[in-house]
Design an enzyme around this catalytic site. Structure first.
Site, PDB file in Angstrom:
ATOM      1  N   ASP A 151      34.600  43.589  42.048  1.00  0.00           N
ATOM      2  CA  ASP A 151      34.267  44.520  40.975  1.00  0.00           C
ATOM      3  C   ASP A 151      32.843  45.033  41.181  1.00  0.00           C
ATOM      4  O   ASP A 151      31.988  44.326  41.717  1.00  0.00           O
ATOM      5  CB  ASP A 151      34.364  43.795  39.630  1.00  0.00           C
ATOM      6  CG  ASP A 151      34.282  44.718  38.434  1.00  0.00           C
ATOM      7  OD1 ASP A 151      35.333  45.037  37.865  1.00  0.00           O
ATOM      8  OD2 ASP A 151      33.160  45.107  38.058  1.00  0.00           O
ATOM      9  N   HIS A 195      33.157  38.794  32.879  1.00  0.00           N
ATOM     10  CA  HIS A 195      31.878  38.692  32.160  1.00  0.00           C
ATOM     11  C   HIS A 195      31.905  37.643  31.047  1.00  0.00           C
ATOM     12  O   HIS A 195      30.837  37.288  30.520  1.00  0.00           O
ATOM     13  CB  HIS A 195      31.503  40.039  31.537  1.00  0.00           C
ATOM     14  CG  HIS A 195      31.221  41.122  32.528  1.00  0.00           C
ATOM     15  ND1 HIS A 195      30.301  40.974  33.545  1.00  0.00           N
ATOM     16  CD2 HIS A 195      31.744  42.371  32.662  1.00  0.00           C
ATOM     17  CE1 HIS A 195      30.268  42.092  34.264  1.00  0.00           C
ATOM     18  NE2 HIS A 195      31.131  42.945  33.754  1.00  0.00           N
ATOM     19  N   HIS A 244      30.577  45.428  39.081  1.00  0.00           N
ATOM     20  CA  HIS A 244      29.639  44.655  38.269  1.00  0.00           C
ATOM     21  C   HIS A 244      29.682  43.186  38.680  1.00  0.00           C
ATOM     22  O   HIS A 244      30.754  42.650  38.982  1.00  0.00           O
ATOM     23  CB  HIS A 244      29.993  44.757  36.787  1.00  0.00           C
ATOM     24  CG  HIS A 244      30.052  46.159  36.274  1.00  0.00           C
ATOM     25  ND1 HIS A 244      31.231  46.881  36.215  1.00  0.00           N
ATOM     26  CD2 HIS A 244      29.087  46.970  35.795  1.00  0.00           C
ATOM     27  CE1 HIS A 244      30.988  48.071  35.719  1.00  0.00           C
ATOM     28  NE2 HIS A 244      29.693  48.173  35.456  1.00  0.00           N
TER      29      HIS A 244
END
Length: 334
Positions: free
Chosen positions: A158, A123, A160
């Site tokens: 993942d 991220h 996300h």
């Protein structure tokens, strides 16, 4: 086959607080799973990454700011992302572990790599920490490989979407980014039509609805991910290996089993050499899920192909693969 595991004792000193899900025990669970795989395991030290490497994707002023913040004792960088005094050392060795695994594998033909990254990275943006991530471990090393003229595929399983990785690498035609993630979920990015952004065709997003199980995830992997990777022809594959899609994970709503991760790894190993593949730990917050999934992952890389059956997705879940296929077919043969 041997598994080269890159780790640093500094990773356990990254203090996120007593109730934070991204905790040191995650590393022990992954290492235990790899050790239980029956494969030879060699642990190597994860050294700090060079500042010049961080600067390939991160603003040097941001890097300096993170170092100062940690030296002053740390604190909350956002509502989810926490740093402590030792986080600087942990974060630089997280990226350094991915690099170190690659350095070892360059001289090998009988091994694969797994970097125990903590904090995770996918991220992290050029000048912003978010989602537990400070530096984008995989993007940093991908950019380093690209500076040497090598083609890189980043596969992100993942739960996300790796918004930081996509943003940092989207303009580079020599880097492929493929993400299979939960739709309409943090960070609320990662749409199939992003394939037209930056270097057209090199960003492949496959968002799956909540409740999707391994049957549909395997379908996406077989029909979209593997064909695209095969056609792209990378020199290296870096896997953002988050295990928070596991059915027991407390933070998400996919329904994957450890067998699904092994199955995906085994299919990747059919089309790309394991000794040119490094897994970098991202999310995953159920300790048993982490342990069993990491074990299945490296077994899949070693050639095991017979994994248990997946769970069954809700009706209509496979339509998400059809939607993604429309976008992917504009650039790849599927």
């Amino acid at each position: 086959m041997e598994v080269v595991v890159a780790a640093s004792p500094m990773a356990a000193l990254h203090d996120t607080g007593r109730s934070h899900p991204e905790r040191p025990e995650r590393l022990d669970a992954v290492l235990r799973g790899i050790s239980e795989s029956g494969l030879k395991v060699t642990e190597i030290d994860a050294p700090p990454i060079e500042r010049a490497d961080l600067a390939l994707v991160h603003d040097p002023a941001y890097v300096d700011a993170i170092e100062r913040f940690c030296l002053l004792g740390g604190g909350a960088l956002d509502m989810d992302t926490v740093a402590s005094r030792d986080t600087w050392a942990a974060a630089t060795t997280a990226a350094g572990g991915v690099k170190a695994a690659i350095d070892v594998l360059e001289g090998r033909s009988d091994a694969t790599g797994f970097a125990l990254c903590r904090p995770p990275g996918h991220h992290a943006l050029r000048s912003r920490a978010m989602g537990f991530c400070l530096f984008n471990n995989v993007a940093v090393v991908a950019a380093r490989l690209r500076s040497r003229g090598q083609r890189v595929a980043i596969l992100d399983w993942d739960v996300h979407h790796g918004n930081g990785t996509q943003t940092l690498m989207a303009d580079d035609p020599g880097t492929l980014y493929v993400s299979v993630h939960q739709d309409d979920f943090y960070p609320f990015e990662g749409h199939p039509d992003d394939i037209e952004v930056g270097a057209a065709g090199t960003t492949v997003n496959i968002p799956l609805p909540a409740g999707t199980a391994g049957d549909v995830c395997r379908l996406a992997w077989e029909q979209l991910v593997i064909p695209v990777v095969s056609q792209f022809g990378p020199d290296w594959v870096l896997v953002s290996a988050g295990y928070d899609g596991h059915t027991e994970d407390p933070l998400a709503d996919l329904d994957l089993l450890d067998a699904d991760y092994g199955w995906m790894a085994s299919r990747l190993a059919r089309v790309h050499p394991p000794h040119r593949t490094v897994f970098a730990l991202e999310g995953g917050y159920d300790l048993d899920g982490l342990r069993h999934s990491a074990r299945s992952t490296v077994r899949g890389m070693a050639g095991e192909e017979q994994f248990g059956p997946p769970l069954t997705s809700p009706p209509g879940a496979s339509e998400a693969v059809d939607v993604a296929s429309v976008a992917v077919a504009r650039h790849w043969r599927i």
